[in-house]
Design a protein around this motif. Structure first.
Motif, mmCIF file in Angstrom:
data_model
loop_
_atom_site.group_PDB
_atom_site.id
_atom_site.type_symbol
_atom_site.label_atom_id
_atom_site.label_comp_id
_atom_site.label_asym_id
_atom_site.label_seq_id
_atom_site.Cartn_x
_atom_site.Cartn_y
_atom_site.Cartn_z
ATOM 1 N N PHE A 47 0.845 -1.183 0.000
ATOM 2 C CA PHE A 47 0.000 0.000 0.000
ATOM 3 C C PHE A 47 0.884 1.237 0.000
ATOM 4 C CE2 PHE A 47 -2.840 -3.197 1.696
ATOM 5 C CZ PHE A 47 -4.054 -2.861 1.125
ATOM 6 N N GLN A 48 0.504 2.222 -0.801
ATOM 7 C CA GLN A 48 1.255 3.475 -0.862
ATOM 8 C C GLN A 48 1.240 4.132 0.506
ATOM 9 O OE1 GLN A 48 -0.559 6.472 -3.294
ATOM 10 N NE2 GLN A 48 1.365 7.579 -3.561
ATOM 11 N N GLY A 49 2.406 4.577 0.960
ATOM 12 C CA GLY A 49 2.519 5.292 2.219
ATOM 13 C C GLY A 49 2.618 4.408 3.446
ATOM 14 N N ILE A 50 2.637 3.084 3.268
ATOM 15 C CA ILE A 50 2.763 2.140 4.384
ATOM 16 C C ILE A 50 4.009 1.301 4.150
ATOM 17 C CG2 ILE A 50 1.691 0.189 5.588
ATOM 18 C CD1 ILE A 50 -1.027 1.265 4.674
ATOM 19 N N ASP A 51 4.878 1.202 5.151
ATOM 20 C CA ASP A 51 6.133 0.465 4.995
ATOM 21 C C ASP A 51 5.956 -1.047 4.992
ATOM 22 O OD1 ASP A 51 7.580 2.811 4.844
ATOM 23 O OD2 ASP A 51 7.972 2.872 6.991
ATOM 24 N N ARG A 52 4.906 -1.547 5.636
ATOM 25 C CA ARG A 52 4.713 -2.994 5.742
ATOM 26 C C ARG A 52 4.241 -3.591 4.420
ATOM 27 N NH1 ARG A 52 1.464 -3.703 11.282
ATOM 28 N NH2 ARG A 52 0.281 -4.969 9.855
ATOM 29 N N VAL A 53 4.652 -4.831 4.164
ATOM 30 C CA VAL A 53 4.275 -5.557 2.958
ATOM 31 C C VAL A 53 3.672 -6.888 3.384
ATOM 32 C CG1 VAL A 53 5.133 -6.596 0.827
ATOM 33 C CG2 VAL A 53 6.180 -4.506 1.693
ATOM 34 N N ALA A 54 2.573 -7.282 2.761
ATOM 35 C CA ALA A 54 1.952 -8.577 3.059
ATOM 36 C C ALA A 54 2.291 -9.538 1.919
ATOM 37 C CB ALA A 54 0.450 -8.423 3.183
ATOM 38 N N CYS A 55 2.885 -10.712 2.266
ATOM 39 C CA CYS A 55 3.297 -11.687 1.254
ATOM 40 C C CYS A 55 2.773 -13.069 1.601
ATOM 41 C CB CYS A 55 4.813 -11.754 1.152
ATOM 42 S SG CYS A 55 5.576 -10.227 0.575
ATOM 43 N N GLU A 56 2.617 -13.874 0.553
ATOM 44 C CA GLU A 56 2.179 -15.251 0.706
ATOM 45 C C GLU A 56 2.707 -16.050 -0.482
ATOM 46 O OE1 GLU A 56 -2.135 -16.901 0.210
ATOM 47 O OE2 GLU A 56 -1.857 -16.181 2.260
ATOM 48 N N PHE A 57 2.992 -17.335 -0.255
ATOM 49 C CA PHE A 57 3.402 -18.219 -1.340
ATOM 50 C C PHE A 57 2.208 -19.040 -1.793
ATOM 51 C CE2 PHE A 57 7.559 -17.298 0.354
ATOM 52 C CZ PHE A 57 8.356 -17.281 -0.772
ATOM 53 N N THR A 58 2.055 -19.188 -3.116
ATOM 54 C CA THR A 58 1.000 -20.056 -3.636
ATOM 55 C C THR A 58 1.425 -21.497 -3.424
ATOM 56 O OG1 THR A 58 1.972 -20.088 -5.840
ATOM 57 C CG2 THR A 58 0.299 -18.398 -5.401
ATOM 58 N N ARG A 59 0.457 -22.407 -3.470
ATOM 59 C CA ARG A 59 0.772 -23.820 -3.306
ATOM 60 C C ARG A 59 -0.146 -24.636 -4.193
ATOM 61 N NH1 ARG A 59 -1.906 -24.183 2.679
ATOM 62 N NH2 ARG A 59 -3.925 -23.661 1.904
ATOM 63 N N ASP A 60 0.258 -25.844 -4.489
ATOM 64 C CA ASP A 60 -0.524 -26.751 -5.306
ATOM 65 C C ASP A 60 -1.464 -27.514 -4.392
ATOM 66 O OD1 ASP A 60 -1.597 -28.465 -7.111
ATOM 67 O OD2 ASP A 60 0.283 -29.471 -7.614
ATOM 68 N N ILE A 61 -2.774 -27.368 -4.616
ATOM 69 C CA ILE A 61 -3.733 -28.087 -3.781
ATOM 70 C C ILE A 61 -4.392 -29.224 -4.542
ATOM 71 C CG2 ILE A 61 -4.193 -26.110 -2.281
ATOM 72 C CD1 ILE A 61 -6.798 -25.714 -3.865
ATOM 73 N N GLY A 62 -3.892 -29.506 -5.722
ATOM 74 C CA GLY A 62 -4.416 -30.628 -6.501
ATOM 75 C C GLY A 62 -5.658 -30.270 -7.286
ATOM 76 N N ASP A 63 -6.247 -31.286 -7.868
ATOM 77 C CA ASP A 63 -7.424 -31.129 -8.713
ATOM 78 C C ASP A 63 -8.653 -30.877 -7.841
ATOM 79 O OD1 ASP A 63 -9.274 -31.158 -10.697
ATOM 80 O OD2 ASP A 63 -8.961 -33.246 -11.277
ATOM 81 N N ARG A 64 -9.383 -29.806 -8.141
ATOM 82 C CA ARG A 64 -10.583 -29.477 -7.372
ATOM 83 C C ARG A 64 -11.862 -29.988 -8.027
ATOM 84 N NH1 ARG A 64 -10.201 -23.320 -5.237
ATOM 85 N NH2 ARG A 64 -8.262 -23.517 -4.091
ATOM 86 N N ALA A 65 -11.742 -30.721 -9.112
ATOM 87 C CA ALA A 65 -12.920 -31.180 -9.828
ATOM 88 C C ALA A 65 -13.776 -32.086 -8.958
ATOM 89 C CB ALA A 65 -12.507 -31.916 -11.101
ATOM 90 N N GLN A 66 -15.093 -31.904 -9.044
ATOM 91 C CA GLN A 66 -16.035 -32.728 -8.289
ATOM 92 C C GLN A 66 -16.508 -33.872 -9.180
ATOM 93 O OE1 GLN A 66 -17.134 -32.215 -5.095
ATOM 94 N NE2 GLN A 66 -15.691 -30.539 -4.881
ATOM 95 N N PHE A 67 -16.492 -35.077 -8.645
ATOM 96 C CA PHE A 67 -16.959 -36.245 -9.399
ATOM 97 C C PHE A 67 -18.219 -36.781 -8.810
ATOM 98 C CE2 PHE A 67 -12.403 -36.128 -10.184
ATOM 99 C CZ PHE A 67 -12.388 -36.178 -11.566
#
Length: 67
Positions: A47-67
């Protein structure tokens, strides 16, 4: 503060932004559109004017398809 500029970074490079985040109750937020990223991708918001940064790593959660 009712609004503030925000940018999204992917692996350290600006990907989207700046966009205008708005306050909803106690939360300052912006909703990014959908996009595909590989697992272990570092996503950060700044955010402009704020020193803090929020970060996250993506991850593989597999196939979400419903059968």
């Amino acid at each position: 503060m009712k609004a503030r500029e925000v940018s999204l970074y992917v692996n350290g490079k600006r990907y989207y932004g700046p966009k205008t985040a708005t306050r909803k109750g106690k939360t300052l937020s912006y909703t990014w559109g959908r996009f595909q990223q590989d697992a272990d991708t570092k996503l950060c918001v700044r955010f402009q004017g704020i020193d803090r940064v929020a970060c996250e790593f993506t991850r593989d959660i597999g196939d979400r398809a419903q059968f």
